[in-house]
Write a protein that holds these residues in place. Structure first.
Motif, PDB file in Angstrom:
ATOM      1  N   THR A   1     -10.670  51.204   2.638  1.00 41.60           N
ATOM      2  CA  THR A   1     -10.781  49.842   2.100  1.00 41.60           C
ATOM      3  C   THR A   1      -9.935  48.874   2.916  1.00 41.60           C
ATOM      4  O   THR A   1     -10.422  47.811   3.322  1.00 41.60           O
ATOM      5  CB  THR A   1     -10.331  49.829   0.621  1.00 41.60           C
ATOM      6  N   GLU A   2      -8.703  49.272   3.179  1.00 41.15           N
ATOM      7  CA  GLU A   2      -7.826  48.373   3.927  1.00 41.15           C
ATOM      8  C   GLU A   2      -8.332  48.125   5.345  1.00 41.15           C
ATOM      9  O   GLU A   2      -8.410  46.988   5.804  1.00 41.15           O
ATOM     10  CB  GLU A   2      -6.409  48.970   3.969  1.00 41.15           C
ATOM     11  N   LYS A   3      -8.706  49.213   6.010  1.00 37.85           N
ATOM     12  CA  LYS A   3      -9.201  49.073   7.386  1.00 37.85           C
ATOM     13  C   LYS A   3     -10.496  48.263   7.428  1.00 37.85           C
ATOM     14  O   LYS A   3     -10.697  47.436   8.311  1.00 37.85           O
ATOM     15  CB  LYS A   3      -9.457  50.464   7.995  1.00 37.85           C
ATOM     16  N   MET A   4     -11.343  48.531   6.459  1.00 42.74           N
ATOM     17  CA  MET A   4     -12.639  47.834   6.420  1.00 42.74           C
ATOM     18  C   MET A   4     -12.442  46.335   6.252  1.00 42.74           C
ATOM     19  O   MET A   4     -13.035  45.534   6.974  1.00 42.74           O
ATOM     20  CB  MET A   4     -13.458  48.396   5.235  1.00 42.74           C
ATOM     21  N   VAL A   5     -11.595  45.971   5.309  1.00 41.52           N
ATOM     22  CA  VAL A   5     -11.380  44.540   5.040  1.00 41.52           C
ATOM     23  C   VAL A   5     -10.720  43.865   6.238  1.00 41.52           C
ATOM     24  O   VAL A   5     -11.066  42.736   6.587  1.00 41.52           O
ATOM     25  CB  VAL A   5     -10.551  44.367   3.745  1.00 41.52           C
ATOM     26  N   ASP A   6      -9.797  44.566   6.871  1.00 35.20           N
ATOM     27  CA  ASP A   6      -9.145  44.000   8.056  1.00 35.20           C
ATOM     28  C   ASP A   6     -10.122  43.812   9.212  1.00 35.20           C
ATOM     29  O   ASP A   6      -9.944  42.924  10.041  1.00 35.20           O
ATOM     30  CB  ASP A   6      -7.988  44.907   8.515  1.00 35.20           C
ATOM     31  N   SER A   7     -11.132  44.669   9.270  1.00 33.15           N
ATOM     32  CA  SER A   7     -12.057  44.600  10.405  1.00 33.15           C
ATOM     33  C   SER A   7     -13.220  43.629  10.170  1.00 33.15           C
ATOM     34  O   SER A   7     -14.052  43.444  11.051  1.00 33.15           O
ATOM     35  CB  SER A   7     -12.602  45.991  10.712  1.00 33.15           C
ATOM     36  N   LEU A   8     -13.284  43.033   9.002  1.00 32.46           N
ATOM     37  CA  LEU A   8     -14.403  42.111   8.743  1.00 32.46           C
ATOM     38  C   LEU A   8     -14.267  40.883   9.644  1.00 32.46           C
ATOM     39  O   LEU A   8     -13.198  40.274   9.695  1.00 32.46           O
ATOM     40  CB  LEU A   8     -14.400  41.661   7.276  1.00 32.46           C
ATOM     41  N   PRO A   9     -15.323  40.527  10.333  1.00 33.21           N
ATOM     42  CA  PRO A   9     -15.229  39.344  11.197  1.00 33.21           C
ATOM     43  C   PRO A   9     -15.135  38.054  10.379  1.00 33.21           C
ATOM     44  O   PRO A   9     -15.593  38.013   9.230  1.00 33.21           O
ATOM     45  CB  PRO A   9     -16.543  39.393  11.987  1.00 33.21           C
ATOM     46  N   GLU A  10     -14.519  37.042  11.007  1.00 27.98           N
ATOM     47  CA  GLU A  10     -14.476  35.735  10.350  1.00 27.98           C
ATOM     48  C   GLU A  10     -15.889  35.178  10.301  1.00 27.98           C
ATOM     49  O   GLU A  10     -16.668  35.360  11.219  1.00 27.98           O
ATOM     50  CB  GLU A  10     -13.592  34.772  11.150  1.00 27.98           C
ATOM     51  N   ARG A  11     -16.198  34.516   9.256  1.00 29.50           N
ATOM     52  CA  ARG A  11     -17.519  33.893   9.186  1.00 29.50           C
ATOM     53  C   ARG A  11     -17.473  32.670   8.288  1.00 29.50           C
ATOM     54  O   ARG A  11     -16.662  32.582   7.374  1.00 29.50           O
ATOM     55  CB  ARG A  11     -18.562  34.872   8.682  1.00 29.50           C
TER      56      ARG A  11
END
Lengths: 193, 122
Positions: B28-38
């Protein structure tokens, strides 16, 4: 790169109505999506994992699922349940992955995905006994959509109505599909046990 | 829930697969951190026309109904005699004329004479 460090916000109590509302708001969308990931990563992971059998592939596909969801979050307007929408993305990702794998091996769509069993053999994250391994062998013999139905129903005990929404198939067809799948698996087990 | 078949019942619902320790929390933490800005586009504000359109349509509908009622009321009042009626000048032909016509067309000379002799006073 935005670094999400507010672990407490991810862990806060999940309320789907509030989260769906927050997903529509640019100011809160990221925080809300973090809650979505925390809430749904586990059920989606297992759904994918039981189809591809390998932890690494399941991990990649789960990431792709959430990236796709994030990329099209503005199209989610709350008409369907959030879980249904995410499951649909996960199922599509999984089936696309399996289709590519079969294409590489020149296998037809209805052929048994026996190559997946190699994933179990080599996967350090499988510690099932002989019977559980045999069950996976039997499941792999099923056509992929029947396998999907069997996994959802047998392992997750998902309601047919929910499965129907995810897969766009009638409840009657799903019941029949599960019944046939269970029968084929039983026959396979009887022949190999 | 459906009945499981005997062998499936024996094996149970455990699949024997597992995940690395703390996998889901880390994911969860890694996924949220890797979400691109949009950029999430704000929902568009409806234009003035979009806001008044339903009222305009409703007003147009009522105007149409009123016009139709006015038109039909006009037609009915004409039928009730508010405008001069065309005088019908149908008149029934006299009985003798009909008889003459009938005789002229359907009675031959012989029969005519016969009639004359039987019905007449001569």
């Amino acid at each position: 790169m935005y670094l999400y460090t507010h672990k407490a916000e991810i862990m806060q109590e999940y309320n789907e109505d509030i989260v769906v509302e927050q997903l529509q708001n640019p100011a809160t969308v990221r925080q809300a999506f973090a809650q979505v990931v925390a809430q749904y990563s586990k059920p989606l992971y297992w759904q994918i994992r039981k189809m591809v059998l390998s932890h690494d592939d399941a991990n990649d596909l789960l990431q792709n699922t959430f990236l796709k969801a994030w990329g099209s979050i503005e199209y989610f307007r709350g008409d369907a349940k959030l879980s249904t929408w995410l499951y649909r993305i996960a199922v599509n990702e999984t089936l696309t992955f399996l289709a590519k794998e079969r294409e590489q091996r020149n296998l037809k769509a209805d052929d048994a995905d026996n190559f997946l069993l190699l994933n179990i053999e080599s996967d350090e994250f499988f510690d099932g006994d002989r019977a559980q391994r045999l069950l996976q062998e039997a499941i792999v013999q099923l056509p992929e959509k029947q396998r999907l139905v069997f996994n959802m129903r047998y392992f997750d005990e998902m309601k047919y109505e929910e499965m129907s929404e995810i897969m766009g198939t009638s409840v009657g067809a799903l019941k029949a599909s599960y019944h046939h799948a269970a029968k084929k698996i039983e026959e396979y087990l009887q022949a190999h046990i | 829930m459906e009945k499981k078949t005997p062998l499936l019942d024996e094996i149970g619902r455990k699949h024997g697969m597992k995940v690395p320790e703390d996998y889901f929390a880390d994911f969860t933490e890694k996924m949220v951190d890797s979400l691109p800005e949009r950029e999430i586009p704000l929902p568009e504000q409806p234009t003035l026309w979009l806001r008044v359109r339903p009222w305009v349509y409703m007003a147009a509908m009522f105007a149409g109904v009123w016009l139709m009622m006015k038109m039909f009321t006009g037609i009915f009042s004409v039928e009730k005699g508010e405008t001069p009626q065309v005088e019908m000048t149908a008149s029934a032909p006299e009985e003798s004329t009909v008889e003459d016509e009938w005789i002229a067309h359907y009675v031959d000379d012989y029969t005519a004479y016969e009639m004359l002799y039987t019905e007449g006073d001569y």
